[in-house]
Motif scaffolding. Structure first.
Motif, mmCIF file in Angstrom:
data_model
loop_
_atom_site.group_PDB
_atom_site.id
_atom_site.type_symbol
_atom_site.label_atom_id
_atom_site.label_comp_id
_atom_site.label_asym_id
_atom_site.label_seq_id
_atom_site.Cartn_x
_atom_site.Cartn_y
_atom_site.Cartn_z
ATOM 1 N N UNK A 106 0.824 -1.214 0.000
ATOM 2 C CA UNK A 106 0.000 0.000 0.000
ATOM 3 C C UNK A 106 0.855 1.260 0.000
ATOM 4 N N UNK A 107 1.967 1.250 0.736
ATOM 5 C CA UNK A 107 2.756 2.476 0.890
ATOM 6 C C UNK A 107 3.421 2.906 -0.418
ATOM 7 N N UNK A 108 3.670 1.981 -1.338
ATOM 8 C CA UNK A 108 4.270 2.334 -2.630
ATOM 9 C C UNK A 108 3.275 2.208 -3.781
ATOM 10 N N UNK A 109 2.055 1.755 -3.457
ATOM 11 C CA UNK A 109 0.995 1.570 -4.452
ATOM 12 C C UNK A 109 1.355 0.524 -5.508
ATOM 13 N N UNK A 110 2.248 -0.399 -5.145
ATOM 14 C CA UNK A 110 2.537 -1.522 -6.040
ATOM 15 C C UNK A 110 1.470 -2.596 -5.837
ATOM 16 N N UNK A 111 0.877 -3.037 -6.931
ATOM 17 C CA UNK A 111 -0.223 -3.996 -6.859
ATOM 18 C C UNK A 111 -0.221 -4.831 -8.134
ATOM 19 N N UNK A 112 0.357 -6.021 -8.051
ATOM 20 C CA UNK A 112 0.499 -6.866 -9.241
ATOM 21 C C UNK A 112 -0.842 -7.164 -9.897
ATOM 22 N N UNK A 113 -1.843 -7.513 -9.103
ATOM 23 C CA UNK A 113 -3.137 -7.902 -9.677
ATOM 24 C C UNK A 113 -3.811 -6.724 -10.372
ATOM 25 N N UNK A 114 -3.818 -5.579 -9.724
ATOM 26 C CA UNK A 114 -4.448 -4.406 -10.334
ATOM 27 C C UNK A 114 -3.745 -4.031 -11.638
ATOM 28 N N UNK A 115 -2.407 -4.156 -11.651
ATOM 29 C CA UNK A 115 -1.637 -3.860 -12.862
ATOM 30 C C UNK A 115 -2.056 -4.804 -13.998
ATOM 31 N N UNK A 116 -2.113 -6.094 -13.702
ATOM 32 C CA UNK A 116 -2.468 -7.065 -14.736
ATOM 33 C C UNK A 116 -3.910 -6.881 -15.205
ATOM 34 N N UNK A 117 -4.817 -6.651 -14.271
ATOM 35 C CA UNK A 117 -6.223 -6.461 -14.634
ATOM 36 C C UNK A 117 -6.390 -5.251 -15.548
ATOM 37 N N UNK A 118 -5.660 -4.188 -15.242
ATOM 38 C CA UNK A 118 -5.748 -2.972 -16.054
ATOM 39 C C UNK A 118 -5.191 -3.204 -17.454
ATOM 40 N N UNK A 119 -4.044 -3.858 -17.549
ATOM 41 C CA UNK A 119 -3.412 -4.066 -18.849
ATOM 42 C C UNK A 119 -4.114 -5.121 -19.690
ATOM 43 N N UNK A 120 -4.779 -6.076 -19.039
ATOM 44 C CA UNK A 120 -5.443 -7.151 -19.775
ATOM 45 C C UNK A 120 -6.945 -6.941 -19.886
#
Length: 262
Positions: A47-61
């Motif tokens: 949360x502190x760096x806003x890194x989120x693998x799932x959200x990234x993949x969902x957005x790109x796919x």
């Protein structure tokens, strides 16, 4: 009638390696596989760096997803120790009808373990999906067997789903004793399609290293339960080659299952 279903499982390797360089490689590899459903393990969230693998993949796919936080602890990330999670996710172009986090037997050595179960609909096909990531610790074969059994219990109830799927990082070989014990007496009739098709390619570590030979520890099991629903099934291993800089998408290969209308 739906012509084809493609299901992929991938352990995304938390924030290890060249994390931010790996993310687009993961997205590109999954896009190339054209999956209707993705089962993802070790999904990093900070949360502190806003890194989120799932959200990234969902957005790109352009997929919807359900996510279960797990294994929260301090990890080295961005040059500091930060509160992070390594969870499970199911992504799909279908409609999620329900989702449930299943607590699994765990140990201090391997940390918190859960399974993520979801019922979803794609076209006119309903599926019950269970995404798993079992203990990696040697000597925890009995715990792993109990984790397998607890996960499979979610598929025992006849909820009317047309297709049952369990997949993920099992951390054991397809002919292992813990798999035999985990499946014993459940009478689910699930098929490990990689094994059934004679595929023995290793899935971890990618690439193999001198002190750790590659093993096939990622699996997808399935059962088509609806009468009259005829699919030809195939399976394979993918996303196990580096880019031009020598970077791999993950330290695990992706495994995929294709159900094609017969």
């Amino acid at each position: 009638m739906l012509k084809e279903l493609k299901i992929v499982s991938l352990n995304t390797w938390k924030n290890e390696g060249a994390y931010r360089k790996r993310l687009p490689l993961i997205a590109s590899g999954l896009e190339g596989l054209n999956a209707d459903i993705i089962l993802a393990q070790e999904c990093f969230y900070c949360e502190s760096t806003e890194d989120n693998t799932v959200a990234y993949l969902a957005d790109h796919l352009d997929l919807k997803f359900v996510f279960a936080n797990a294994r929260g602890k301090l990890r080295q990330h961005g040059g500091e120790m930060r509160d992070c999670y390594s969870g499970l996710a199911i992504l799909s172009n279908g409609t999620f009808d329900e989702a449930e986090t299943i607590p699994l037997p765990s140990s201090d050595m391997s940390g918190e373990r859960i399974a993520l179960s979801s019922r979803l609909t794609i076209g006119e096909i309903s599926l019950k999906i269970v995404c798993v990531h079992f203990s990696h610790v040697r000597g925890e074969e009995e715990i792993r067997a109990n984790q397998i059994r607890a996960s499979l219990e979610a598929l025992k109830e006849d909820d009317g789903s047309d297709v049952l799927v369990v997949g993920g990082d099992f951390n054991c070989l397809p002919d292992s004793e813990e798999l035999r014990l985990g499946f014993a007496d459940l009478n689910l009739n699930l098929v490990n399609r990689l094994l059934a098709n004679g595929c023995r390619e290793p899935t971890s570590p990618i690439p193999p290293v001198s002190h750790r030979s590659g093993r096939q520890i990622d699996h997808i099991w399935h059962l088509v339960r609806r009468s009259g629903l005829n699919f030809e099934a195939s399976a394979g291993v993918s996303m196990n080659t580096p880019d031009s800089e020598g970077i791999y998408p993950s330290d695990h290969a992706a495994v995929w299952l294709r159900l094609k209308g017969a």
